[in-house]
Design an enzyme around this catalytic site. Structure first.
Site, short mmCIF file in Angstrom:
data_model
loop_
_atom_site.label_atom_id
_atom_site.label_comp_id
_atom_site.label_asym_id
_atom_site.label_seq_id
_atom_site.Cartn_x
_atom_site.Cartn_y
_atom_site.Cartn_z
N HIS A 94 34.30 -10.60 -25.40
CA HIS A 94 32.89 -10.42 -25.06
C HIS A 94 32.45 -9.02 -25.51
O HIS A 94 32.85 -8.02 -24.91
CB HIS A 94 32.67 -10.56 -23.55
CG HIS A 94 32.83 -11.95 -23.04
ND1 HIS A 94 31.87 -12.93 -23.22
CD2 HIS A 94 33.86 -12.55 -22.36
CE1 HIS A 94 32.29 -14.05 -22.67
NE2 HIS A 94 33.49 -13.86 -22.15
N HIS A 104 36.20 -17.16 -29.44
CA HIS A 104 37.34 -17.73 -28.72
C HIS A 104 38.31 -18.32 -29.74
O HIS A 104 37.89 -18.89 -30.75
CB HIS A 104 36.87 -18.83 -27.77
CG HIS A 104 37.95 -19.82 -27.41
ND1 HIS A 104 38.05 -21.06 -28.02
CD2 HIS A 104 38.99 -19.74 -26.54
CE1 HIS A 104 39.09 -21.71 -27.54
NE2 HIS A 104 39.68 -20.94 -26.65
N ASN A 106 42.40 -20.30 -29.75
CA ASN A 106 43.57 -20.74 -29.01
C ASN A 106 44.50 -21.49 -29.95
O ASN A 106 44.04 -22.33 -30.73
CB ASN A 106 43.15 -21.66 -27.85
CG ASN A 106 44.34 -22.29 -27.14
OD1 ASN A 106 44.79 -23.37 -27.50
ND2 ASN A 106 44.84 -21.61 -26.13
#
Length: 304
Positions: A94, A104, A106
């Site tokens: 952020h 993001h 992953n």
């Protein structure tokens, strides 16, 4: 055949590489590390960066956990084994600047160890993805982001980008708002070997996605970090953060998996922003950049 130990070791290396590059990009803040152990088996390394030149809050987390799989998760995953192993790297950043996007990423691996010894086909798969959530959608940035992801996908399979981009559009969708979380990216799950892809190919793809993070995000940060912004634009940033929060708490599968498997709460909720606003029935000014951004938060936009 690659082992779960090899996969976990490589994911730890990717975590190290990303943290070092993000510290260099920020120029002020450093990651704080907390090592933790999970009740039931395994643990991880939580690394958080805060109050930097550009990164207000971010986390780059590694975990490798094992043990008994709760019945709720067996049902959700449609498997009938008690034990599991899961490892991965999860990132959320952020920024403090409304023109720099939230990002993001992953990458993860899951297996049922007992399935390797009970005579049945081994149960194992890779998953992951990367998506971008701009507070203000800048067309050139979204195009760059998707073009880079397409180049990564195309090295392994020319169908990957289209398949995984569509999957991301569907997955990162806030149903109760009827809007996507951002401009999407790629998302995949339960990726297994087949006649075209070996386990080694899929592992290389997983690492390729992981190592795409730094060149992508440092480029986007440096494009926008020196632009000026006003109080109204920061207010909009906090409003968009609230939508990010809603998705992660209501829909995100990783959050649900972590909570169901007795994961570390601080690490699981690392993805939440430090400040967000929920304004009742907020409506952007007609013709504004805020209204333009809302008009682009929808599925099926072809950015490349």
């Amino acid at each position: 055949m690659i082992s779960k130990e090899q996969i976990a070791a490589e994911y730890q290396l990717i975590q190290d590489e990303i943290c070092a590059a993000l510290e260099q990009c920020d120029g002020l803040a450093y990651f704080e590390e907390e090592k933790w152990e999970r009740d039931g088996g395994g643990g991880g390394r939580t690394r958080v960066i805060q109050n930097g030149n550009i990164f207000e809050k971010g986390g780059v987390n590694f975990s490798a956990v094992h043990g008994q799989l709760p019945h709720t998760m067996q049902k959700a995953l449609n498997i009938d084994h008690d034990d599991f192993f899961a490892t991965g790297v999860s990132i959320v950043i952020h920024p403090n600047h409304p023109m720099v996007p939230i990002i993001h990423m992953n990458i993860r691996y899951f297996e049922i160890p007992s399935s390797f010894a009970d005579g049945r086909e081994p149960i194992r798969w890779f998953g992951g993805g990367i998506d971008l959530t701009p507070h203000y959608v800048i067309d050139a940035d979204a195009q760059y982001f998707h073009a880079y992801l397409k180049s990564v996908c195309d090295k392994f399979n020319h169908d990957f980008y289209h398949r995984f981009k569509t999957w991301a559009d569907d997955y990162f969708f806030i149903k109760h708002r009827n809007e996507t979380r951002g401009v999407g990216g790629i998302f995949y799950d339960r990726l297994t070997a087949n006649s075209e892809l070996t386990w080694e190919n899929i592992f290389e793809f997983s690492k390729g996605v992981g190592r795409s993070f730094i060149p992508i995000y440092t480029e986007l940060v440096n494009r926008n970090r020196n632009s000026t912004f006003n109080e109204a634009q920061q207010f909009w940033q906090y409003q968009r953060r609230s939508r990010y929060t809603e998705f992660n708490l209501v829909y995100d599968a990783g959050t649900k998996f972590g909570l169901e498997t007795n994961g570390r709460i601080e690490s699981i909720l690392m993805s939440l922003p430090p400040t967000a606003k929920w304004v009742y029935n907020y409506q952007p000014v007609p013709g504004s950049e805020e209204e333009k951004t809302l008009s682009l938060l929808k599925k099926g936009i072809n950015w490349v």
